[in-house]
Scaffold this motif. Structure first.
Motif, PDB file in Angstrom:
ATOM      1  N   GLY A 107     -21.155  95.931 -61.724  1.00  0.00           N
ATOM      2  CA  GLY A 107     -21.544  96.701 -62.897  1.00  0.00           C
ATOM      3  C   GLY A 107     -21.119  98.153 -62.899  1.00  0.00           C
ATOM      4  O   GLY A 107     -21.417  98.893 -63.834  1.00  0.00           O
ATOM      5  N   TYR A 108     -20.417  98.584 -61.874  1.00  0.00           N
ATOM      6  CA  TYR A 108     -19.973  99.987 -61.796  1.00  0.00           C
ATOM      7  C   TYR A 108     -18.754 100.176 -62.700  1.00  0.00           C
ATOM      8  O   TYR A 108     -17.794  99.396 -62.643  1.00  0.00           O
ATOM      9  CB  TYR A 108     -19.629 100.325 -60.352  1.00  0.00           C
ATOM     10  N   GLN A 109     -18.777 101.229 -63.533  1.00  0.00           N
ATOM     11  CA  GLN A 109     -17.681 101.456 -64.475  1.00  0.00           C
ATOM     12  C   GLN A 109     -17.405 102.957 -64.623  1.00  0.00           C
ATOM     13  O   GLN A 109     -17.752 103.581 -65.624  1.00  0.00           O
ATOM     14  CB  GLN A 109     -17.997 100.842 -65.833  1.00  0.00           C
ATOM     15  N   PRO A 110     -16.755 103.549 -63.615  1.00  0.00           N
ATOM     16  CA  PRO A 110     -16.438 104.981 -63.709  1.00  0.00           C
ATOM     17  C   PRO A 110     -15.330 105.240 -64.731  1.00  0.00           C
ATOM     18  O   PRO A 110     -14.505 104.360 -65.008  1.00  0.00           O
ATOM     19  CB  PRO A 110     -15.951 105.307 -62.293  1.00  0.00           C
ATOM     20  N   GLU A 111     -15.327 106.449 -65.257  1.00  0.00           N
ATOM     21  CA  GLU A 111     -14.263 106.869 -66.168  1.00  0.00           C
ATOM     22  C   GLU A 111     -13.730 108.214 -65.696  1.00  0.00           C
ATOM     23  O   GLU A 111     -14.454 109.198 -65.657  1.00  0.00           O
ATOM     24  CB  GLU A 111     -14.776 106.965 -67.603  1.00  0.00           C
ATOM     25  N   ALA A 112     -12.472 108.229 -65.321  1.00  0.00           N
ATOM     26  CA  ALA A 112     -11.780 109.448 -64.876  1.00  0.00           C
ATOM     27  C   ALA A 112     -12.548 110.164 -63.765  1.00  0.00           C
ATOM     28  O   ALA A 112     -12.766 111.371 -63.821  1.00  0.00           O
ATOM     29  CB  ALA A 112     -11.539 110.384 -66.045  1.00  0.00           C
ATOM     30  N   GLU A 113     -12.945 109.421 -62.732  1.00  0.00           N
ATOM     31  CA  GLU A 113     -13.643 109.989 -61.589  1.00  0.00           C
ATOM     32  C   GLU A 113     -12.741 109.952 -60.358  1.00  0.00           C
ATOM     33  O   GLU A 113     -11.813 109.146 -60.276  1.00  0.00           O
ATOM     34  CB  GLU A 113     -14.932 109.210 -61.286  1.00  0.00           C
ATOM     35  N   VAL A 114     -13.042 110.822 -59.387  1.00  0.00           N
ATOM     36  CA  VAL A 114     -12.300 110.775 -58.120  1.00  0.00           C
ATOM     37  C   VAL A 114     -12.897 109.676 -57.247  1.00  0.00           C
ATOM     38  O   VAL A 114     -14.076 109.331 -57.383  1.00  0.00           O
ATOM     39  CB  VAL A 114     -12.350 112.128 -57.368  1.00  0.00           C
ATOM     40  N   ILE A 115     -12.076 109.133 -56.370  1.00  0.00           N
ATOM     41  CA  ILE A 115     -12.559 108.141 -55.410  1.00  0.00           C
ATOM     42  C   ILE A 115     -13.191 108.845 -54.220  1.00  0.00           C
ATOM     43  O   ILE A 115     -14.256 108.466 -53.749  1.00  0.00           O
ATOM     44  CB  ILE A 115     -11.398 107.238 -54.944  1.00  0.00           C
TER      45      ILE A 115
END
Length: 219
Positions: free
Chosen positions: A141-149
Motif C-alpha cells: 500500500g505504499y505509494q510515494p510521489e517524487a520522494e528520495v529513497i
C-alpha cells in the motif's frame, strides 16, 4: 531511455582492438558467487516469471553447471519498498561477509525484474535516488510521489552500476540472446531495489551489483 550496447563499446574498444571474452582468473579472482533476488506478484503480474526462474534455478544449475560460478543465496522479494530494503540489507551484509572470508571469490548481487512492455531483456546500468509509485502502490500500500529513497542524497541522483554492463551485454548478444543495456529502470521497485543496493554497498568490499529486467511473455 534505452541505450544500445554498441554505443558503449565504441567508447571502450578502438578499431585496432579485438574484443575478448575474459575469464575470472584474468581479473585475479578464482570464481564468482552470485546473490540473486526475484520478485513476487504486483500490479497486473499475478505470476512473476522471476519467481519461477528462482524456483527452477537449482535444478537448472545441477543439470548444466556453470564453471567458476556458485549461487551464494537467492530470495524472492515481496514487491514493496520495506521488503526490498530489508532484502538488500541482508544480502549486502552477507555478500560483504563472504568477500571478507573469501577475497579471491568475486561477490555479485543480481536483481531480476519484469517489465511487461519490453520485447527483450535489459541490463540496467543505472539507478536513481527517486521513488515515484504514482502508477499504483506497492504490495503493502505504499505509494510515494517524487520522494528520495535514501535521505541525504539528492533526489534523482544517478548511481552507476560497477558491473561492466556493456561487456556483459556484448557477450550475451554474441551468444544470441535478445538483450541490451538500459539506463532507465523506472521509478518503481526495480529502481528502488538497485538504487538502495548501490548506496549501501561497502566501498572496500569486492561486491558488485546490477539488475536485469526482462520481458514478460504472455501466452
Amino acid at each position: 531511455r534505452r541505450v544500445h550496447g554498441d554505443q558503449y563499446l565504441k567508447k571502450m574498444v578502438t578499431k585496432d582492438e579485438e574484443f575478448q571474452i575474459v575469464s575470472p582468473k584474468q581479473f585475479e579472482y578464482e570464481g564468482v558467487e552470485v546473490h540473486i533476488t526475484g520478485f513476487g506478484k504486483f500490479g497486473g503480474v499475478e505470476v512473476n516469471p522471476t519467481t519461477i526462474l528462482l524456483q527452477s534455478l537449482p535444478k537448472i544449475l545441477e543439470k548444466e553447471p556453470i564453471p567458476l560460478l556458485k549461487v551464494g543465496s537467492q530470495r524472492i522479494v515481496i514487491v514493496s519498498a520495506v521488503d526490498s530494503l530489508q532484502a538488500v540489507n541482508d544480502i549486502v551484509k552477507l555478500a560483504a561477509e563472504e568477500a571478507s572470508k573469501k577475497p579471491t571469490i568475486k561477490q555479485v548481487i543480481l536483481h531480476l525484474g519484469v517489465a511487461e512492455a519490453n520485447p527483450i531483456f535489459f541490463v540496467e546500468s543505472k539507478g536513481y535516488n527517486a521513488a515515484d509509485f504514482s502508477g499504483f502502490p506497492d504490495e503493502k500500500g505504499y505509494q510515494p510521489e517524487a520522494e528520495v529513497i535514501v535521505k541525504g542524497v539528492a533526489y534523482n541522483h544517478p548511481l552507476d552500476s560497477i558491473v561492466p554492463c556493456a561487456d556483459l551485454v556484448f557477450n550475451l548478444q554474441q551468444a544470441g540472446f535478445p538483450i541490451d543495456v538500459s539506463d532507465n529502470p523506472g521509478t518503481f521497485i526495480c529502481n528502488y531495489t538497485v538504487s538502495y543496493t548501490h548506496l549501501t554497498l561497502p566501498t572496500k568490499a569486492q561486491v558488485q551489483s546490477s539488475v536485469v529486467a526482462g520481458a514478460l511473455k504472455k501466452k
